[in-house]
Scaffold this active site. Structure first.
Site, PDB file in Angstrom:
ATOM      1  N   ASP A 139       0.871  -1.172   0.000  1.00 31.59           N
ATOM      2  CA  ASP A 139       0.000   0.000   0.000  1.00 31.59           C
ATOM      3  C   ASP A 139       0.909   1.223   0.000  1.00 31.59           C
ATOM      4  O   ASP A 139       1.895   1.275   0.738  1.00 31.59           O
ATOM      5  CB  ASP A 139      -0.888  -0.007   1.240  1.00 31.59           C
ATOM      6  CG  ASP A 139      -1.728   1.246   1.330  1.00 31.59           C
ATOM      7  OD1 ASP A 139      -2.455   1.545   0.379  1.00 31.59           O
ATOM      8  OD2 ASP A 139      -1.645   1.938   2.371  1.00 31.59           O
TER       9      ASP A 139
ATOM     10  N   THR B 111       0.372   4.681   0.720  1.00 34.34           N
ATOM     11  CA  THR B 111       0.321   5.596   1.850  1.00 34.34           C
ATOM     12  C   THR B 111       0.663   4.868   3.146  1.00 34.34           C
ATOM     13  O   THR B 111       0.040   3.870   3.491  1.00 34.34           O
ATOM     14  CB  THR B 111      -1.072   6.236   1.968  1.00 34.34           C
ATOM     15  OG1 THR B 111      -1.407   6.832   0.715  1.00 34.34           O
ATOM     16  CG2 THR B 111      -1.082   7.288   3.067  1.00 34.34           C
TER      17      THR B 111
ATOM     18  N   ASP C 245      -1.353  -0.057   6.447  1.00 35.76           N
ATOM     19  CA  ASP C 245      -1.556   0.524   7.769  1.00 35.76           C
ATOM     20  C   ASP C 245      -2.963   1.068   7.958  1.00 35.76           C
ATOM     21  O   ASP C 245      -3.347   1.435   9.062  1.00 35.76           O
ATOM     22  CB  ASP C 245      -0.540   1.638   8.038  1.00 35.76           C
ATOM     23  CG  ASP C 245      -0.770   2.856   7.138  1.00 35.76           C
ATOM     24  OD1 ASP C 245      -1.469   2.717   6.103  1.00 35.76           O
ATOM     25  OD2 ASP C 245      -0.250   3.943   7.467  1.00 35.76           O
TER      26      ASP C 245
END
Length: 800
Positions: free
Chosen positions: A316, A318, A556
């Protein structure tokens, strides 16, 4: 809870309904009262085994029982040097206990650091408490990414959407209103609110699942199950061979009783690969300790092994490739919009969200003083990863209500809108762009974005992690494919990936095929994907797995939870949402993406090295079983006493295996552990056993008179040692200075035993004459050459 008949002299027991509490939550006195009644969330969630379990697991094993009985017998019937194997087992067991205890302490300390602390309302104030201190009736506040830790009833809701897919399998988020139940194990994907705890402790829906999933385990892995399979085969081979040996040595041969017992035990002991399980446990435990020093919490121990097998990493963007924070670098009003008015609206939107995400936080930081920040919204639309935008409606000065949306330009605007051209140019520079738009519909309606009028573009710059490029290079060097899967604009994600050295065209996930087979091909071809929904992330992980890939997923945010759960290995940042930390097998508590190579390297070290040393141990098992069968067939004395095989095992297996098991190893783990080990162990053990028995038979014809058996044993021991050393030399490849030194040191140690008089007496090893010792060497050289040829042929004929 079972009701007890009042006629039995006891009052009936009924479930107690929790009292209704106001928005202030429980008072300190009410909390103390519930704790006293045991109405507390005291589920013992453990990250590791207890000390008692560790001791039992290392002491009370099938093979320890066999060896223990034989050791006790040997202590009574043979000299102390024939009992050395028992002391070695005691030392090995102690080492295993100590190392796993150290690993337990490391895990427990890291688990405390990574433990979630829900926010509860008590005495009118919001306080964070450990999960275990939530009591019945507590008012628990929740927001995006928060995991619902106990069962309850929704008390407050502000656009609250809960994902219950991990419990029910239903992918769509469920909108919650006051009075509706919420279930432990689900998590918040949008909005916020509070719920009142109605079931805590073991009564909560997901309590048992959470406890079981959090336990430290050593068994659910290909490596451990493979070793269990091998030990099962070994047991089947041991039983007939050992029984035949007992009969031959005690009945057929008319030797003295104590000598026969000692040689019988000497034949049985080396059949047991007792150090293999120990070294596997020690290697895993030391891996946990090493990773713990890097602030890496391994929530499920086999994750170390699993990440070593990974050939595809889904990242991912970000929070993984970029840092969580962002900076507003530009504001571009559209169609003559007033910039001052835009700033006011942005400030108001920022103030309307009590739990802003990274993008909105950057806007709050950039426009903290706008006088619009004190306006209260009439209604709000929380950000959702599926929607890609959020919104709020405010009263204007004329009494009218204006709705505003903030989100992805390519989602809020039609494809032919001229504002998208400017957005594209900014995305190509790796910048993130949000669109502020005036809503034309009610925010509570089914499609609030339809007809929205663009007002301004907010330009955000993401902070690249300084270690991301180096980590991606590591994966490329290790032949691990990286796939960037993000919810952001595909062009922007592609620009960021390009800055980090990842090549390949960026694909808009909205154009990906729905068919699983076609999706698998599309995902395999491309490297960077943008505008990926949470459900699509999950489907993409599944598509890669359907192609035979072993997939790791890092993330996250709450939008990563489903994919993390389905991936072979889920990796969460320590600063990530509570939900991602809960489902991930590995948590990087220091939020450093650069820690991942250490985890991969640790897993490769464990698997690659255990495969090496397993071959050493099982070669010994095979030749021991073969020697026992040959002795039974020829009806001769077993050639070795326990002390001889203890010496050989220590020098050619025990000491070298310990160092080899902990050495660096960067080779990617391959499947079929049992086949990989057995294809070398069986021919190696057969050649070693046949060569040793040939030397023994030749020695029996050469030596006569008193002391002949001792001389025969010494010659056979020399052959077996030399072949075992050649096996060790093959296993130790490729050579480094310390591997060469290790093999040489074992050879020097054996030479020392053969030349020092008191060691000759202690181990009953004395080479007699010149003919048989050189014959023993010659047989070993021929066997070693045959072993080299056979192993090379096996490697070509039976590739794994």
């Amino acid at each position: 809870m079972t009701n007890v008949d009042a006629g039995a002299g006891l009052d009936p027991v009924h479930p107690v309904a929790p009292p209704t509490t106001g928005p202030a939550g429980l008072t300190r006195a009410e909390v103390a009262e519930r704790v006293a009644r045991g109405e507390v969330n005291d589920v013992p969630v453990r990250s590791s085994r207890s000390l008692g379990e560790i001791v039992r697991a290392n002491v009370f094993t099938r093979f320890n029982a066999i060896i223990g009985v034989l050791w006790v017998v040997t202590l009574f019937v043979a000299p102390i040097q024939d009992s050395l194997f028992g002391f070695v087992i005691l030392a090995n067991t102690g080492i295993g206990i100590v190392q796993e205890w150290r690993a337990k302490k490391t895990l427990d300390s890291l688990a405390v650091i990574g433990e979630s602390r829900p926010t509860v309302r008590r005495d009118g104030a919001a306080v964070q408490v450990p999960t275990s201190q939530i009591v019945l009736g507590d008012l628990v506040e929740i927001g995006p990414g928060d995991k619902i830790v106990v069962d309850g009833v929704c008390a407050e809701a502000d656009g609250l959407e809960v994902d219950e897919s991990l419990l029910t399998g239903e992918a769509d988020p469920v909108v919650k209103h006051p009075g509706e139940p919420v279930m432990s194990g689900s998590f918040v994907v949008a909005g916020g609110g509070a719920f009142q705890a109605t079931k805590v402790g073991r009564e909560a829906y997901a309590a048992q699942l959470a406890e079981e999933a959090s336990r430290f385990t050593l068994v659910h892995s290909e490596l451990r199950s493979g070793i269990s399979t091998i030990l099962k085969y070994v047991t089947w081979m041991m039983v007939p061979a050992a029984l035949g040996l007992v009969v031959t040595q005690l009945v057929v041969k008319s030797n003295d009783f104590k000598g026969s017992v000692a040689r019988t035990i000497g034949g049985i002991i080396p059949m047991v690969p007792e150090g293999l399980v120990l070294l596997t446990s020690v290697a895993f435990a030391i891996g946990v300790i090493r990773l713990g020093r890097k602030q890496c919490l391994v929530q499920e121990l086999p994750a170390i092994e699993g990440l070593a097998r990974v050939d595809t990493v889904c990242l991912d963007k970000t929070g993984t490739l970029t840092e969580g924070g962002m900076d507003v670098t530009g504001l571009k009003p559209l169609d003559g919009a007033d910039e001052g008015r835009v700033r006011e609206v942005l400030a108001a939107l920022g103030a309307s969200d009590p739990r802003p995400n990274a993008s909105l936080q950057a806007i709050i930081d950039a426009y903290p003083d706008g006088h619009g920040a004190d306006r209260h919204p009439v209604s709000t639309l929380p950000f959702s990863s599926a929607r890609k935008y959020s919104g709020a409606a405010f009263e204007e000065g004329d009494g009218k209500v204006a709705g505003w949306l903030l989100g992805a330009p390519d989602v809020l605007l039609s494809p032919d809108d001229p504002a998208l051209a400017e957005t594209g140019r900014l995305n190509e520079r790796g910048l993130r762009v949000l669109l502020l738009a005036r809503a034309a519909r009610d925010l509570d309606g089914p499609d609030p974005a339809r007809g929205a009028r663009p007002v301004a573009l907010v330009v955000l710059e993401q902070r690249l992690r300084p270690d991301a490029a180096e980590t991606l290079r590591y994966f490329a060097d290790q032949d691990v494919q990286a796939k960037v899967i993000s919810g952001d604009n595909a062009v922007s994600v592609g620009a960021v990936a390009h800055k980090l050295g990842l090549s390949g065209k960026a694909v808009d996930a909205r154009k990906l095929p729905a068919d699983p087979a076609d999706l698998a091909k599309a995902v395999d071809r491309a490297t960077v994907f943008g505008r990926v929904t949470p459900q699509q992330k999950r489907e993409m992980v599944g598509a890669l797995q359907s192609e035979g890939r072993t997939v790791a997923m890092t993330g996250d945010g709450v939008n990563d939870v489903l994919a993390l759960k389905d991936a072979d290995i889920g990796v969460s940042m320590g600063s990530g949402s509570e939900a991602t930390r809960a489902v991930a097998q590995i948590v990087l508590l220091n939020n450093s993406f650069a820690t991942l190579p250490s985890v991969v390297a640790e897993g490769r070290r464990v698997i690659g090295n255990i495969t090496r040393v397993a071959t050493l141990f099982l070669v010994k098992t095979v030749y021991s079983v073969l020697l026992a069968l040959l002795v039974v067939c020829w009806q001769v004395e077993y050639p070795f006493l326990p002390r001889h095989l203890t010496l050989l095992s220590t020098l050619t297996i025990g000491v070298p295996a310990f160092f080899l098991a902990l050495a660096p190893n960067t080779e990617r783990a391959r499947p079929h552990f049992v086949r990989r080990v057995m294809r070398y162990s069986i021919p190696g053990g057969l050649l070693a056993g046949v060569a040793t028995f040939v030397t023994y038979l030749l020695a029996r014809h050469h030596y006569t008179g008193a002391g002949a058996l001792s001389a025969e044993t010494s010659a056979a021991t020399l052959t077996l040692f030399l072949i075992s050393m050649w096996v060790l030399a093959i296993i130790a490849r490729p050579y480094t200075w310390w591997r060469v030194a290790l093999v040489a040191a074992m050879g020097v140690a054996f030479l020392f035993v053969l030349t020092v008089p008191w060691l000759q007496d202690f181990f009953a090893l004395r080479l007699v004459g010149n003919v048989m010792p050189w014959t023993a060497v010659g047989v070993a050289v021929v066997a070693a050459a045959a072993l080299e040829l056979v192993w090379r042929w096996v490697g070509r004929r039976f590739p794994v």
